[in-house]
Design a protein around this motif. Structure first.
Motif, mmCIF file in Angstrom:
data_model
loop_
_atom_site.group_PDB
_atom_site.id
_atom_site.type_symbol
_atom_site.label_atom_id
_atom_site.label_comp_id
_atom_site.label_asym_id
_atom_site.label_seq_id
_atom_site.Cartn_x
_atom_site.Cartn_y
_atom_site.Cartn_z
ATOM 1 N N GLN A 131 0.823 -1.213 0.000
ATOM 2 C CA GLN A 131 0.000 0.000 0.000
ATOM 3 C C GLN A 131 0.856 1.263 0.000
ATOM 4 N N GLU A 132 1.966 1.223 0.728
ATOM 5 C CA GLU A 132 2.836 2.399 0.793
ATOM 6 C C GLU A 132 3.447 2.691 -0.568
ATOM 7 N N ASP A 133 3.873 1.636 -1.267
ATOM 8 C CA ASP A 133 4.441 1.813 -2.605
ATOM 9 C C ASP A 133 3.412 2.402 -3.567
ATOM 10 N N MET A 134 2.190 1.867 -3.531
ATOM 11 C CA MET A 134 1.161 2.343 -4.447
ATOM 12 C C MET A 134 0.802 3.799 -4.159
ATOM 13 N N LYS A 135 0.733 4.154 -2.896
ATOM 14 C CA LYS A 135 0.421 5.533 -2.536
ATOM 15 C C LYS A 135 1.506 6.478 -3.038
ATOM 16 N N LEU A 136 2.751 6.043 -2.909
ATOM 17 C CA LEU A 136 3.871 6.858 -3.370
ATOM 18 C C LEU A 136 3.844 7.008 -4.884
ATOM 19 N N LEU A 137 3.658 5.902 -5.601
ATOM 20 C CA LEU A 137 3.649 5.939 -7.060
ATOM 21 C C LEU A 137 2.490 6.772 -7.594
ATOM 22 N N GLU A 138 1.318 6.573 -7.044
ATOM 23 C CA GLU A 138 0.142 7.276 -7.544
ATOM 24 C C GLU A 138 0.178 8.766 -7.208
ATOM 25 N N GLY A 139 0.876 9.117 -6.121
ATOM 26 C CA GLY A 139 0.923 10.514 -5.729
ATOM 27 C C GLY A 139 2.036 11.317 -6.354
ATOM 28 N N ALA A 140 2.991 10.627 -6.989
ATOM 29 C CA ALA A 140 4.185 11.321 -7.482
ATOM 30 C C ALA A 140 3.959 12.047 -8.806
ATOM 31 N N GLY A 141 2.941 11.649 -9.552
ATOM 32 C CA GLY A 141 2.676 12.316 -10.825
ATOM 33 C C GLY A 141 3.573 11.862 -11.957
ATOM 34 N N THR A 142 4.341 10.797 -11.743
ATOM 35 C CA THR A 142 5.217 10.243 -12.779
ATOM 36 C C THR A 142 4.578 8.981 -13.344
ATOM 37 N N PRO A 143 4.488 8.832 -14.677
ATOM 38 C CA PRO A 143 3.893 7.612 -15.235
ATOM 39 C C PRO A 143 4.648 6.365 -14.771
ATOM 40 N N PHE A 144 3.909 5.309 -14.471
ATOM 41 C CA PHE A 144 4.539 4.039 -14.086
ATOM 42 C C PHE A 144 3.749 2.887 -14.686
ATOM 43 N N CYS A 145 4.454 1.793 -14.917
ATOM 44 C CA CYS A 145 3.844 0.631 -15.568
ATOM 45 C C CYS A 145 4.439 -0.636 -14.965
ATOM 46 N N PHE A 146 3.575 -1.588 -14.606
ATOM 47 C CA PHE A 146 4.042 -2.881 -14.120
ATOM 48 C C PHE A 146 4.367 -3.772 -15.312
ATOM 49 N N VAL A 147 5.443 -4.534 -15.159
ATOM 50 C CA VAL A 147 5.966 -5.347 -16.264
ATOM 51 C C VAL A 147 6.001 -6.813 -15.828
ATOM 52 N N SER A 148 5.392 -7.673 -16.632
ATOM 53 C CA SER A 148 5.290 -9.101 -16.340
ATOM 54 C C SER A 148 4.504 -9.341 -15.047
ATOM 55 N N LEU A 149 3.559 -8.464 -14.775
ATOM 56 C CA LEU A 149 2.676 -8.568 -13.620
ATOM 57 C C LEU A 149 1.546 -7.567 -13.831
ATOM 58 N N TYR A 150 0.340 -7.939 -13.458
ATOM 59 C CA TYR A 150 -0.778 -7.013 -13.579
ATOM 60 C C TYR A 150 -1.669 -7.128 -12.349
ATOM 61 N N LEU A 151 -2.229 -5.986 -11.946
ATOM 62 C CA LEU A 151 -2.976 -5.901 -10.695
ATOM 63 C C LEU A 151 -4.488 -5.984 -10.903
ATOM 64 N N GLU A 152 -4.924 -6.055 -12.148
ATOM 65 C CA GLU A 152 -6.355 -6.140 -12.470
ATOM 66 C C GLU A 152 -7.126 -4.919 -11.961
ATOM 67 N N GLN A 153 -6.489 -3.769 -12.089
ATOM 68 C CA GLN A 153 -7.132 -2.488 -11.816
ATOM 69 C C GLN A 153 -7.041 -1.657 -13.086
#
Length: 325
Positions: A131-153
């Motif tokens: 949860q901490e990682d997701m909050k950081l990534l979503e709040g930073a304003g920088t595009p991010f993409c998971f590779v060889s894994l998907y969260l179904e969101q």
């Protein structure tokens, strides 16, 4: 000890993402008062951003940060090759950050390190975010993409093989060769593992085949898992095993040979991945083959805002490790 963004956030009473945006001068999502407070605390704590490195990056061009989980498998080289090739074609540079093997601390630090730079996007290879990682990534304003894994969101970018489908294909292949007692080996209980368990169970259910609890053996996709788990399968009387990775398959194969079990006559194995290990094993391992290079290429396209698919197709590569019964 050198202060970190987290130290500043704790003292300022704001999120790590807010501190990251303030230090990067992204001023559209926090108040001037908050910005002044964060900068004052950063100065008091002696925080020093590596401005020289940032300026050097800016002069040379944009940068994609690749964060890699050290899963004990051998697929990441092909993904990195695809990332590097496509990044170069788009005028992007690549930096690679190590996140350990399921280490929350190293993973979080890698994300923070990436966000401290002037980057155009972040690619997270086989990274399971908390949860901490997701909050950081979503709040930073920088595009991010998971590779060889998907969260179904729907709002989370990802490029991967369809994990349910790869396990479904592998299980169906064994069923098509007459196997009814089929195990699943070396899988974890994170997103990827859970999706593959679903695909395995679906194939068995469609053919009205039961699944015993001890036919699913957990592991970490490693060679060591395969070596250990072979013995656990002996009492189950399964005739075929779906290996969660080529490394698991190699471990199962070698353990079987050490015990005098002949493959594929006495035990069939199909692997998920299809890397070079499948070709050099004896017998050569039949696999559900993933196109890791294309996964790497398309992940760059997606994080750069270009059209790219979620799922990259896979296929069965027939070799010598599955027998008809």
């Amino acid at each position: 000890m050198k202060p970190t963004i987290k130290d500043i956030a704790d003292k300022a009473g704001v999120s790590i993402a807010t501190v990251s945006r303030v230090l990067a001068s992204k001023g559209d999502s926090y108040s001037k008062k908050t910005g002044r407070k964060v900068l004052k605390i950063a100065k008091e704590m002696g925080y020093r951003k590596n401005n020289t490195a940032v300026e050097l990056v800016k002069k040379k061009g944009n940068v994609i940060a690749v964060i890699i989980n050290a899963t004990p498998t051998n697929f990441s080289t092909q993904i990195i090759d695809g990332i590097q090739k496509q990044a170069n074609s788009l005028g992007q540079h690549v930096i690679i950050l190590y996140a350990g093997n399921r280490s929350p601390e190293l993973q979080h630090q890698a994300i923070l390190t990436a966000l401290e730079r002037a980057i155009s996007g972040i690619l997270l290879v086989a990274i399971e975010p908390d949860q901490e990682d997701m909050k950081l990534l979503e709040g930073a304003g920088t595009p991010f993409c998971f590779v060889s894994l998907y969260l179904e969101q729907n709002n989370i970018l990802a490029v991967s093989s369809n994990n349910r489908d790869v396990a479904y294909q592998a299980t169906n292949y064994l069923i098509g060769h007459g196997h009814k007692k089929i195990g699943l080996a070396g899988i974890d209980q994170y997103h990827t593992g859970s999706q593959r368990i679903d695909g395995y169970r679906l194939a068995m259910k469609e053919h009205q085949l039961d699944v015993e609890d001890d036919w699913i053996k957990l592991g970490d996709y490693s060679y060591a898992s395969g070596l250990k788990l072979l013995g656990d399968f002996l009492s189950t009387r399964v005739t075929g095993i779906v290996a969660a990775s080529d490394m698991v398959a190699a471990g199962l194969l070698n353990a079987a040979q050490q015990k005098g079990i002949q493959l594929p006559d006495q035990l069939s194995i199909i692997s998920i991945d299809g890397t070079v290990i499948c070709q050099i094993a004896t017998p050569a391992l039949t696999s559900v083959t993933q196109d890791f290079y294309t996964i790497g290429v398309e992940s760059v396209n997606k994080v750069m805002g270009k059209k790219a698919p979620l799922f990259i197709p896979t296929h069965i590569t027939k070799r010598s490790s599955v027998a008809e019964i």
